[in-house]
Design a protein around this motif. Structure first.
Motif, mmCIF file in Angstrom:
data_model
loop_
_atom_site.group_PDB
_atom_site.id
_atom_site.type_symbol
_atom_site.label_atom_id
_atom_site.label_comp_id
_atom_site.label_asym_id
_atom_site.label_seq_id
_atom_site.Cartn_x
_atom_site.Cartn_y
_atom_site.Cartn_z
ATOM 1 N N ILE A 185 1.630 6.718 -6.805
ATOM 2 C CA ILE A 185 0.518 7.595 -7.193
ATOM 3 C C ILE A 185 0.909 9.049 -6.978
ATOM 4 C CG2 ILE A 185 -1.816 8.334 -6.537
ATOM 5 C CD1 ILE A 185 -2.423 5.345 -6.010
ATOM 6 N N LEU A 186 1.526 9.366 -5.839
ATOM 7 C CA LEU A 186 1.953 10.730 -5.554
ATOM 8 C C LEU A 186 3.009 11.191 -6.555
ATOM 9 C CD1 LEU A 186 1.791 13.161 -3.620
ATOM 10 C CD2 LEU A 186 3.626 12.091 -2.303
ATOM 11 N N THR A 187 3.968 10.341 -6.883
ATOM 12 C CA THR A 187 4.999 10.686 -7.859
ATOM 13 C C THR A 187 4.400 10.932 -9.231
ATOM 14 O OG1 THR A 187 6.576 9.325 -6.640
ATOM 15 C CG2 THR A 187 7.158 9.900 -8.898
ATOM 16 N N LEU A 188 3.480 10.075 -9.626
ATOM 17 C CA LEU A 188 2.825 10.240 -10.922
ATOM 18 C C LEU A 188 2.012 11.523 -10.973
ATOM 19 C CD1 LEU A 188 2.380 8.894 -13.650
ATOM 20 C CD2 LEU A 188 0.411 7.738 -12.678
ATOM 21 N N ALA A 189 1.303 11.849 -9.890
ATOM 22 C CA ALA A 189 0.515 13.087 -9.852
ATOM 23 C C ALA A 189 1.421 14.319 -9.937
ATOM 24 C CB ALA A 189 -0.319 13.128 -8.571
ATOM 25 N N ILE A 190 2.538 14.306 -9.202
ATOM 26 C CA ILE A 190 3.468 15.439 -9.265
ATOM 27 C C ILE A 190 4.061 15.575 -10.659
ATOM 28 C CG2 ILE A 190 5.722 16.249 -8.432
ATOM 29 C CD1 ILE A 190 4.939 15.090 -5.683
ATOM 30 N N THR A 250 0.829 -1.195 0.000
ATOM 31 C CA THR A 250 0.000 0.000 0.000
ATOM 32 C C THR A 250 0.868 1.252 0.000
ATOM 33 O OG1 THR A 250 -1.614 -1.239 1.291
ATOM 34 C CG2 THR A 250 -1.923 1.128 1.181
ATOM 35 N N LEU A 251 1.925 1.251 0.796
ATOM 36 C CA LEU A 251 2.831 2.397 0.839
ATOM 37 C C LEU A 251 3.502 2.617 -0.509
ATOM 38 C CD1 LEU A 251 4.374 4.586 2.466
ATOM 39 C CD2 LEU A 251 6.094 2.835 2.906
ATOM 40 N N VAL A 252 3.977 1.559 -1.139
ATOM 41 C CA VAL A 252 4.625 1.687 -2.442
ATOM 42 C C VAL A 252 3.643 2.228 -3.473
ATOM 43 C CG1 VAL A 252 5.655 0.357 -4.338
ATOM 44 C CG2 VAL A 252 6.361 -0.069 -1.987
ATOM 45 N N CYS A 253 2.420 1.728 -3.465
ATOM 46 C CA CYS A 253 1.410 2.203 -4.415
ATOM 47 C C CYS A 253 1.076 3.672 -4.190
ATOM 48 C CB CYS A 253 0.147 1.353 -4.324
ATOM 49 S SG CYS A 253 0.361 -0.301 -4.983
ATOM 50 N N HIS A 254 0.936 4.071 -2.930
ATOM 51 C CA HIS A 254 0.628 5.476 -2.641
ATOM 52 C C HIS A 254 1.783 6.390 -3.035
ATOM 53 C CE1 HIS A 254 -2.733 4.520 0.468
ATOM 54 N NE2 HIS A 254 -3.105 4.306 -0.773
#
Length: 139
Positions: free
Chosen positions: A18-23, A11-15
């Motif tokens: 997701i944050l890296t992709l959004a940035i 879950t941590l890796v996925c989050h």
């Protein structure tokens, strides 16, 4: 910390991804909006590193399978039952905590009791050598 929060490594890796992709998306969109070409570096894992890790992992997995095969073909009920009981205990403990917790606990336990574990491993390897010599000469 993961156990207390009920958070898992996957879950941590996925989050984080997701944050890296959004940035990355917002940065790229902002650069297009102000008519600038985004200078985003490309991240790659080298082929030789990946192949070396895969080879090492494959070797260790094959050694584990070979050890299980030797124990299964050994016709020693005591050794077989000890391995089955050990695997069963490991599965019970594994269901109580996740992989990340085990990866923190095992090195600490090895540091505390490493001499006993090494002595037991040396004894087991010595016994396996006797069995292979017996197998080569007699069977």
């Amino acid at each position: 910390m993961f156990e207390v929060m009920g958070y898992h490594l996957l879950t941590l890796v996925c989050h984080c991804l997701i944050l890296t992709l959004a940035i990355l998306f917002l940065w790229s969109s902002a650069m297009v909006f102000i008519n600038k070409c985004p200078n985003i570096p490309e991240v790659k894992i080298p082929n030789d590193l990946t192949l070396n890790v895969a080879r090492s992992l494959r070797y260790e997995i094959n050694m584990g399978f070979a050890t299980l095969w030797v124990i299964g073909q050994d016709h020693e009920l005591k050794k077989f039952l000890i391995v089955v009981a050990g695997l069963w205990i490991l599965s019970v403990h594994g269901s109580c905590c996740n992989f990340l917790t085990l990866s923190y606990i095992v090195p600490v336990l090895y540091e505390q009791h490493g001499d006993k574990v090494d002595a037991f491993g040396d004894k087991a390897m010595l016994e396996l050598k006797y069995y292979t010599i017996f197998d080569e000469k007699c069977l």
